[in-house]
Design an enzyme around this catalytic site. Structure first.
Site, PDB file in Angstrom:
ATOM      1  N   ASN A 124     -10.001  14.187  -3.208  1.00 55.31           N
ATOM      2  CA  ASN A 124     -10.576  12.856  -3.083  1.00 55.31           C
ATOM      3  C   ASN A 124     -11.880  12.721  -3.858  1.00 55.31           C
ATOM      4  O   ASN A 124     -12.724  13.621  -3.817  1.00 55.31           O
ATOM      5  CB  ASN A 124     -10.808  12.562  -1.594  1.00 55.31           C
ATOM      6  CG  ASN A 124     -10.849  11.096  -1.290  1.00 55.31           C
ATOM      7  OD1 ASN A 124     -11.484  10.331  -1.989  1.00 55.31           O
ATOM      8  ND2 ASN A 124     -10.174  10.709  -0.228  1.00 55.31           N
TER       9      ASN A 124
ATOM     10  N   GLY B 237      -6.534  -2.518   4.816  1.00 54.52           N
ATOM     11  CA  GLY B 237      -7.656  -1.804   4.216  1.00 54.52           C
ATOM     12  C   GLY B 237      -7.310  -1.061   2.936  1.00 54.52           C
ATOM     13  O   GLY B 237      -8.166  -0.421   2.341  1.00 54.52           O
ATOM     14  N   GLN B 238      -6.072  -1.138   2.485  1.00 55.42           N
ATOM     15  CA  GLN B 238      -5.664  -0.446   1.260  1.00 55.42           C
ATOM     16  C   GLN B 238      -6.313  -1.121   0.057  1.00 55.42           C
ATOM     17  O   GLN B 238      -6.195  -2.322  -0.124  1.00 55.42           O
ATOM     18  CB  GLN B 238      -4.139  -0.487   1.137  1.00 55.42           C
ATOM     19  CG  GLN B 238      -3.594   0.193  -0.099  1.00 55.42           C
ATOM     20  CD  GLN B 238      -2.090  -0.028  -0.248  1.00 55.42           C
ATOM     21  OE1 GLN B 238      -1.558  -1.031   0.202  1.00 55.42           O
ATOM     22  NE2 GLN B 238      -1.432   0.920  -0.876  1.00 55.42           N
ATOM     23  N   SER B 239      -7.014  -0.354  -0.766  1.00 56.12           N
ATOM     24  CA  SER B 239      -7.684  -0.944  -1.923  1.00 56.12           C
ATOM     25  C   SER B 239      -6.985  -0.647  -3.230  1.00 56.12           C
ATOM     26  O   SER B 239      -7.093  -1.410  -4.180  1.00 56.12           O
ATOM     27  CB  SER B 239      -9.136  -0.464  -1.992  1.00 56.12           C
ATOM     28  OG  SER B 239      -9.168   0.933  -2.197  1.00 56.12           O
ATOM     29  N   VAL B 240      -6.282   0.462  -3.325  1.00 61.86           N
ATOM     30  CA  VAL B 240      -5.525   0.798  -4.531  1.00 61.86           C
ATOM     31  C   VAL B 240      -4.064   0.470  -4.233  1.00 61.86           C
ATOM     32  O   VAL B 240      -3.503   0.996  -3.272  1.00 61.86           O
ATOM     33  CB  VAL B 240      -5.703   2.290  -4.914  1.00 61.86           C
ATOM     34  CG1 VAL B 240      -4.841   2.649  -6.106  1.00 61.86           C
ATOM     35  CG2 VAL B 240      -7.173   2.594  -5.200  1.00 61.86           C
TER      36      VAL B 240
ATOM     37  N   HIS C 156      -1.148   1.365  -4.415  1.00 66.97           N
ATOM     38  CA  HIS C 156      -0.216   2.477  -4.574  1.00 66.97           C
ATOM     39  C   HIS C 156      -0.253   3.232  -3.247  1.00 66.97           C
ATOM     40  O   HIS C 156      -1.318   3.691  -2.834  1.00 66.97           O
ATOM     41  CB  HIS C 156      -0.681   3.371  -5.731  1.00 66.97           C
ATOM     42  CG  HIS C 156       0.274   4.444  -6.132  1.00 66.97           C
ATOM     43  ND1 HIS C 156       0.215   5.019  -7.378  1.00 66.97           N
ATOM     44  CD2 HIS C 156       1.288   5.061  -5.487  1.00 66.97           C
ATOM     45  CE1 HIS C 156       1.148   5.945  -7.493  1.00 66.97           C
ATOM     46  NE2 HIS C 156       1.810   5.996  -6.335  1.00 66.97           N
TER      47      HIS C 156
ATOM     48  N   HIS D 254      -0.576   5.687  -0.349  1.00 67.18           N
ATOM     49  CA  HIS D 254      -1.199   7.004  -0.271  1.00 67.18           C
ATOM     50  C   HIS D 254      -1.514   7.330   1.180  1.00 67.18           C
ATOM     51  O   HIS D 254      -1.847   6.463   1.964  1.00 67.18           O
ATOM     52  CB  HIS D 254      -2.446   7.120  -1.156  1.00 67.18           C
ATOM     53  CG  HIS D 254      -3.474   6.053  -0.937  1.00 67.18           C
ATOM     54  ND1 HIS D 254      -3.316   4.756  -1.392  1.00 67.18           N
ATOM     55  CD2 HIS D 254      -4.674   6.094  -0.337  1.00 67.18           C
ATOM     56  CE1 HIS D 254      -4.392   4.053  -1.077  1.00 67.18           C
ATOM     57  NE2 HIS D 254      -5.228   4.841  -0.416  1.00 67.18           N
TER      58      HIS D 254
END
Length: 193
Positions: free
Chosen positions: A27, A89-92, A94, A96
């Site tokens: 990360n 809350g997912q920012s990208v 894709h 993960h």
């Protein structure tokens, strides 16, 4: 070895585990030491967008990487989380899965376990500020759409020490990835024997 993309971000040097349908990366801004991500190889924004065999391999990767991280960071347990969509809350864009090693004693969130979830949300919200998206010669309009999706307007719950987490260098991430890859390869070889 082919390039690994996390959305449009080249994360090849951060990878320490790889199968045909999933990979794991260290990360950029770990919430706790050992905080890693397991990602499907095919960029899919939501879990529902993955085929059953991709989900199976993704979670087999979570299981394998979880064992490695727990042993490497001398943990007693793991927090495993997925923010499936922007509202979560997912920012990208894709899929993960976050894996965070946890300890019964001496854990950063000891006695306040649930505070790890807003910490993950805050880390996701800040992530776009620290990433460099790869330009796409094929489709710059699509890249622009992805960048717009990544922008966050809402403010998640504030967690102490979040502002003090600075992005790590590529060299630091590569060193951790190399160490975890050695452990992962050893674990795979042990299971084959």
């Amino acid at each position: 070895m082919s390039k690994l993309l996390f959305s449009t971000i080249d994360v090849t040097r951060q990878a320490f585990y790889r199968t045909p349908f999933a990979f794991a990366i260290v990360n950029l801004k770990p919430i706790v030491p050992g905080h890693v991500l397991v990602v499907p190889t095919r960029p899919a924004p939501r879990l529902a967008d993955l085929a059953p065999h991709e989900i199976a391999e993704l979670f087999a990767g979570v299981q394998h990487v979880g064992r490695i991280v727990e042993r490497a960071y001398v943990a007693d347990a793991l927090t495993i989380a997925c923010q499936d969509g922007r509202a979560a809350g997912q920012s990208v864009p894709h899929v993960h899965i976050h894996i965070l090693p946890r300890r019964s004693k001496g854990d950063y969130f000891e006695g306040r376990n649930d505070e790890i979830y807003p910490a993950i949300e805050r880390a996701e919200a800040k992530l776009p500020d620290h990433l460099v998206l790869l330009p796409s010669s094929k489709n710059t309009v699509e890249s622009a759409k992805i960048e717009q999706k990544v922008e966050r307007k809402s403010q998640p719950l504030r967690v102490d020490a979040e502002e003090n987490r600075t992005p790590r260098s590529e060299e630091d991430m590569w060193q951790e990835a190399t160490w975890l890859k050695e452990l992962s390869d050893a674990e795979r070889n042990k299971r084959v024997e």
